[in-house]
Design an enzyme around this catalytic site. Structure first.
Site, PDB file in Angstrom:
ATOM      1  CG  ASP A  13     -19.571  -4.814 -22.970  1.00 58.50           C
ATOM      2  OD1 ASP A  13     -19.548  -4.431 -24.149  1.00 58.50           O
ATOM      3  OD2 ASP A  13     -19.783  -4.057 -22.016  1.00 58.50           O
ATOM      4  CG  HIS A  43     -21.446  -5.531 -31.215  1.00 55.91           C
ATOM      5  ND1 HIS A  43     -22.557  -5.994 -31.866  1.00 55.91           N
ATOM      6  CD2 HIS A  43     -21.872  -5.129 -29.999  1.00 55.91           C
ATOM      7  CE1 HIS A  43     -23.610  -5.873 -31.070  1.00 55.91           C
ATOM      8  NE2 HIS A  43     -23.217  -5.334 -29.944  1.00 55.91           N
TER       9      HIS A  43
HETATM   10  P1  IMP Z   1     -25.896   5.149 -22.751  1.00 55.45           P
HETATM   11  O1  IMP Z   1     -26.539   4.010 -23.440  1.00 55.45           O
HETATM   12  O2  IMP Z   1     -24.697   5.687 -23.480  1.00 55.45           O
HETATM   13  O3  IMP Z   1     -26.891   6.216 -22.353  1.00 55.45           O
HETATM   14  O4  IMP Z   1     -25.300   4.618 -21.362  1.00 55.45           O
HETATM   15  C1  IMP Z   1     -26.155   4.179 -20.307  1.00 55.45           C
HETATM   16  C2  IMP Z   1     -25.541   2.995 -19.574  1.00 55.45           C
HETATM   17  O5  IMP Z   1     -25.541   1.858 -20.442  1.00 55.45           O
HETATM   18  C3  IMP Z   1     -24.089   3.190 -19.145  1.00 55.45           C
HETATM   19  O6  IMP Z   1     -23.891   2.474 -17.936  1.00 55.45           O
HETATM   20  C4  IMP Z   1     -23.299   2.518 -20.272  1.00 55.45           C
HETATM   21  O7  IMP Z   1     -22.035   2.085 -19.832  1.00 55.45           O
HETATM   22  C5  IMP Z   1     -24.216   1.354 -20.599  1.00 55.45           C
HETATM   23  N1  IMP Z   1     -24.090   0.882 -22.002  1.00 55.45           N
HETATM   24  C6  IMP Z   1     -24.657   1.426 -23.100  1.00 55.45           C
HETATM   25  N2  IMP Z   1     -24.350   0.706 -24.200  1.00 55.45           N
HETATM   26  C7  IMP Z   1     -23.599  -0.320 -23.775  1.00 55.45           C
HETATM   27  C8  IMP Z   1     -23.006  -1.441 -24.443  1.00 55.45           C
HETATM   28  O8  IMP Z   1     -23.125  -1.646 -25.648  1.00 55.45           O
HETATM   29  N3  IMP Z   1     -22.287  -2.306 -23.669  1.00 55.45           N
HETATM   30  C9  IMP Z   1     -22.182  -2.136 -22.323  1.00 55.45           C
HETATM   31  N4  IMP Z   1     -22.709  -1.111 -21.663  1.00 55.45           N
HETATM   32  C10 IMP Z   1     -23.427  -0.206 -22.380  1.00 55.45           C
HETATM   33 MG    MG Z   2     -19.709  -4.193 -26.190  1.00 55.20          MG
END
Ligand code: IMP
Ligand code: MG
Length: 338
Positions: A13, A43
């Protein structure tokens, strides 16, 4: 710069979508290949007054001639993918590698309960359970799905051919350095490595083919989900400073903290950064909103940028000065001269 990799140096982000959109237009990028985990990423691209939220397609769709590819390391949710292709009208220039693993409803169900949902606070997109099935060699691949057939292309071959022909290629990372399964804040992280080397691997590009690695930071730090965040502010304080953000994908509140130099220095090392970009300069320095020339930005903003450069020992080549794709101070030509 024929082959450039762009990744985030914090927790995701940080504005990768915006920067990819800008670079694709500015550098007339021929091919952008999306790397990273999959539709857990969100995104945001703001272009010509419209806001787009992308979870599968590369953010380079704003460049009308750019090929939009998804590398074999990336997980595909066919429904989200097909909707994005349709909404953006990008059908003729989108490609998915036959070896992309496919997220199925059972993966999303598993991701919305238990350990992943409650402790890790995952995005619920099915990414972790699907990568787990992939490691077990039981996940299905894109080549098995008739509704993806018309999009299947050998992504590594197309990307490497473009690089060898001297065309500009972008590799779009997702998530962020400290969400990496290897280098992040384990167990509060995502389901694979997401640093620059992994992004290259996701799309089938070897380390010797990469010319530049751009690490994107935001002028302050945010994270969603569980895990440590040094210097974390209260939501009220974040609101006061204008740092209160809502996540693109999950609608959750993002936790906020000041720019973290220790994390940033390590991210430069882990990713082999040749350039650094700092987005949301206008949030810290509202007088910089929408500016595109380095000469015009305030003394305070310059001091902030130059301190980052001094501490990280990497040039800050671009600054984000607003959400719009073209709201960028691009110093690349000037820095090359000096
Ligand atoms: P997962 O990737 O859905 O398994 O989530 C695992 C951790 O990564 C959590 O804390 C999510 O909020 C974070 N996370 C996964 N993808 C993103 C992203 O694209 N942006 C920010 N946080 C992410
Ligand atoms: Mg993002």
């Amino acid at each position: 710069m024929p082959c450039t990799v762009l990744v985030c140096g914090f927790f995701g982000d940080t504005g990768k979508g915006k920067m990819i959109s800008y670079l694709a237009i500015k550098d007339k990028t021929a091919v952008t290949a999306r790397a990273g985990v999959g539709p857990n990423a969100g995104h945001t691209v703001v272009y010509e007054g419209k806001t787009y939220k992308l979870r599968m397609l590369p953010s380079a769709f704003t460049a009308p001639d750019c090929r939009l590819l998804i590398g074999p390391g990336v997980l595909v949710n066919p429904e989200i993918f097909l909707n994005e292709v349709n909404d953006l009208g990008t059908k003729g220039r989108v490609g998915v590698d036959p070896q992309c693993a496919i997220i199925e409803p059972k993966h999303m169900e598993a991701d919305k309960k238990g350990y992943l949902a409650q402790k890790i606070k995952s995005t619920g997109s099915g990414s972790g359970p699907c990568n787990s099935d992939r490691v077990m060699r039981i996940a299905k691949l894109a080549r098995e799905f008739p509704n993806l057939k018309e999009f299947l292309v050998d992504v590594p071959l197309e990307v490497n051919t473009a690089i060898n022909e001297g065309k500009n290629v972008l590799i779009e990372g997702t998530q962020g350095t400290y969400l990496s399964l290897f280098h992040g804040t384990y167990p509060y992280c995502t389901s694979k490595d997401v640093c620059a080397a992994a992004a290259c691997s996701d799309v089938g590009v070897g380390p010797t083919s990469v010319d530049d690695v751009i690490v994107v930071f935001k002028a302050y730090n945010t994270r969603v989900g569980g895990g440590p965040l040094a210097g974390e502010l209260s939501w009220e304080e974040a609101q006061k400073r204008g740092w209160a953000e809502i996540a693109t994908n999950t609608g959750r509140k993002r936790r906020a903290a000041p720019f973290d130099f220790d994390l940033a220095k390590r991210a430069v090392m882990l990713n082999g950064a040749t350039q650094v970009t700092v987005t949301k300069i206008d949030v810290l320095f509202p007088e910089c909103k929408g500016l595109t020339a380095y000469d015009e930005i305030s003394r305070e903003a310059k001091a902030f940028v130059e301190n980052i450069e001094k501490q990280l020992k990497v040039p800050v080549t671009m600054l984000g000065t607003g959400p719009g794709t073209m709201e960028v101070v691009d110093r690349r030509a000037d820095l090359k001269k000096s």
